[in-house]
Design an enzyme around this catalytic site. Sequence first.
Site, PDB file in Angstrom:
ATOM      1  N   ASP A 299      14.406  -3.570  -0.988  1.00  0.00           N
ATOM      2  CA  ASP A 299      14.125  -2.882  -2.244  1.00  0.00           C
ATOM      3  C   ASP A 299      13.593  -1.474  -2.017  1.00  0.00           C
ATOM      4  O   ASP A 299      12.760  -1.252  -1.135  1.00  0.00           O
ATOM      5  CB  ASP A 299      13.048  -3.638  -3.040  1.00  0.00           C
ATOM      6  CG  ASP A 299      13.542  -4.973  -3.549  1.00  0.00           C
ATOM      7  OD1 ASP A 299      14.546  -5.485  -3.032  1.00  0.00           O
ATOM      8  OD2 ASP A 299      12.896  -5.502  -4.471  1.00  0.00           O
TER       9      ASP A 299
ATOM     10  N   ASP B 159      20.533 -13.211  -6.873  1.00  0.00           N
ATOM     11  CA  ASP B 159      19.517 -12.782  -5.915  1.00  0.00           C
ATOM     12  C   ASP B 159      18.982 -13.957  -5.085  1.00  0.00           C
ATOM     13  O   ASP B 159      19.160 -15.114  -5.444  1.00  0.00           O
ATOM     14  CB  ASP B 159      18.383 -12.134  -6.715  1.00  0.00           C
ATOM     15  CG  ASP B 159      17.589 -11.124  -5.901  1.00  0.00           C
ATOM     16  OD1 ASP B 159      17.841 -11.001  -4.690  1.00  0.00           O
ATOM     17  OD2 ASP B 159      16.713 -10.461  -6.491  1.00  0.00           O
TER      18      ASP B 159
HETATM   19  C1  9PG Z   1      13.188  -9.450  -8.725  1.00  0.00           C
HETATM   20  C2  9PG Z   1      13.543  -8.605  -7.521  1.00  0.00           C
HETATM   21  C3  9PG Z   1      14.591  -7.528  -7.850  1.00  0.00           C
HETATM   22  C4  9PG Z   1      15.006  -6.822  -6.573  1.00  0.00           C
HETATM   23  C5  9PG Z   1      15.494  -7.839  -5.557  1.00  0.00           C
HETATM   24  C6  9PG Z   1      14.420  -8.862  -5.301  1.00  0.00           C
HETATM   25  O1  9PG Z   1       9.859 -10.300  -0.052  1.00  0.00           O
HETATM   26  N1  9PG Z   1       9.641 -10.388  -1.298  1.00  0.00           N
HETATM   27  O2  9PG Z   1       8.572 -10.886  -1.758  1.00  0.00           O
HETATM   28  C7  9PG Z   1      10.609  -9.875  -2.186  1.00  0.00           C
HETATM   29  C8  9PG Z   1      10.361  -9.886  -3.533  1.00  0.00           C
HETATM   30  C9  9PG Z   1      11.292  -9.352  -4.401  1.00  0.00           C
HETATM   31  C10 9PG Z   1      12.452  -8.812  -3.903  1.00  0.00           C
HETATM   32  C11 9PG Z   1      12.696  -8.797  -2.566  1.00  0.00           C
HETATM   33  C12 9PG Z   1      11.783  -9.342  -1.683  1.00  0.00           C
HETATM   34  O3  9PG Z   1      13.324  -8.200  -4.737  1.00  0.00           O
HETATM   35  O4  9PG Z   1      15.872  -7.227  -4.368  1.00  0.00           O
HETATM   36  O5  9PG Z   1      16.033  -5.882  -6.830  1.00  0.00           O
HETATM   37  O6  9PG Z   1      15.725  -8.101  -8.468  1.00  0.00           O
HETATM   38  O7  9PG Z   1      14.019  -9.487  -6.519  1.00  0.00           O
HETATM   39  O8  9PG Z   1      12.221 -10.406  -8.392  1.00  0.00           O
END
Ligand code: 9PG
Length: 502
Positions: free
Chosen positions: A379, A319
């Site tokens: 997400d 990720d």
């Molecule tokens: C775990 C998550 C999950 C998820 C991923 C990813 O912009 N943001 O603050 C942001 C936070 C988390 C995120 C995407 C964007 O999600 O897509 O499935 O694994 O990390 O932390």
Amino acid sequence: MEQALLTLRNLTVAVRIPGPAKGDAQGYLLPRGPVTVMHPFGASRFYRHGWHSWSPVDWVSLAQPPKRPTVERERWYMGDDAGYLVRSRHGGNAVGAVEGRDGLVLLLGALHVGARVEADDEVLRGFFEDGGGQGAGNALPEGWFVAYGDPVTVFGQYAELLGRRLGRRRVATAPRVWCSWYSFYGQISEEVLTDVLHGLTGLEFDVFQVDDGWQRCIGDWEPNERFPSGMEAMAGRIRAAGLKPGLWLAPFIVAPASRLYRDHPEWLLKDQDGHLAVAGHNWGDYYYALDTTHPGAEQWLRELIARVRRWGYEYLKLDFLYAAAMPGQRFRALPREQAYRHALRVIREAAGDDAFVLVCGAPVIASLGLADAIRVGPDVAPFWEAPFATGGLLERSWPGTRNAVCTSLHRLWLQPLIHTDPDVVYFRSRYNLLTPQQRTWLQDLARVAGFRATSDPPQWLSADEHRELASFLQERSAVERLGLYRYRVDGREVDFSVVVSS
Ligand code: 9PG
């Protein structure tokens, strides 16, 4: 540079290209380098192809200027390719298209990584960040594909060419995954997960994937105090339940609280001024990017992946990968998407061919041929619209099921190249604000995308919801495309047009 007229079906366009075009009315290959295609469609709509998994992808109006991000600059990369977000022209990574007449579109797509495509009401323009072999003589390599036709056909032709250039890796069917994120978020532990594992008995999952929350710190990929038996033991429990162990890692980012940050500041990506490049903000602080071209960092990466494989994890959800492709000063001066690709190749070598690698928050085109699957949208969430909408560009990249469905739908043309993961679907009504219709859209999208995952603990489901999940996992859907957003799924007509236009 030369000027030429190209005839594509019933459309003749003037182009400025670095060398001769090759092709026919079905499409042309243009040399690597900057190209401009004059289009006659005025302020129509533009297929804006966001850079990484969470970046907005949509048909946007060329009559309006591009939306600007409304969040602070340090977070822009979490939404899209930050350096381009204040340009006056609409644009996207690698590919773009302008809507023409009778539902046909004019597509310009790069056949190498590191390209940008922009458009306004007169031109469609593409360039490579590294210049793309300008002036390299008469043996200019092919750099672009341009075609005019119905969108399904031209995006299909482009995918075919991309597959030949960058490779394709597609196991026959994607595994069916239980993922811990969208139920417990960071609050996972051995006990919580073991409890879920027991509840999964009788459901046809292939993979049990431990998401964010097991590690000591972003950068220190060792189990925290909630996993006292360790990650190898966790993998053993998963396997004992008849499932393949899956694990979440964000190997290209580093939190300032980590030991990695303290011990190896020289492994971090620097910006043009020599400061550490901020990759985003999450987990309560700013985080930084690993400079994967540094030999020490590369070795660390190999060892990390080898270690999680030794623990027994066969499915890796990697990720926040965009961080390795941000602009900056690297130890080795590789163009940024090539640096990313190199790092992904290192991971693939360390993981082995038999590991299933799902990339997330990942530059899309630059991941082709190396990853088995890619998240194709932001997400999902147990609500439809992101509640903190401010009208800016990047709110399309925020968690929210509508955002996830829209972006994923616009990326399904990637399907012949890689498994497309539209994120998990919900069956539960508990702890969930999605309406039954919204849950059904999400489930149908998973059927169309061919990737089935959920985070619902069976213990949270009603008897009916449990039955729906069980049959969702068992079925092999028959999917037929009826239109841009219309499909026939197991005999039912599913129309996503309302979702896209809402
Ligand atoms: C775990 C998550 C999950 C998820 C991923 C990813 O912009 N943001 O603050 C942001 C936070 C988390 C995120 C995407 C964007 O999600 O897509 O499935 O694994 O990390 O932390």
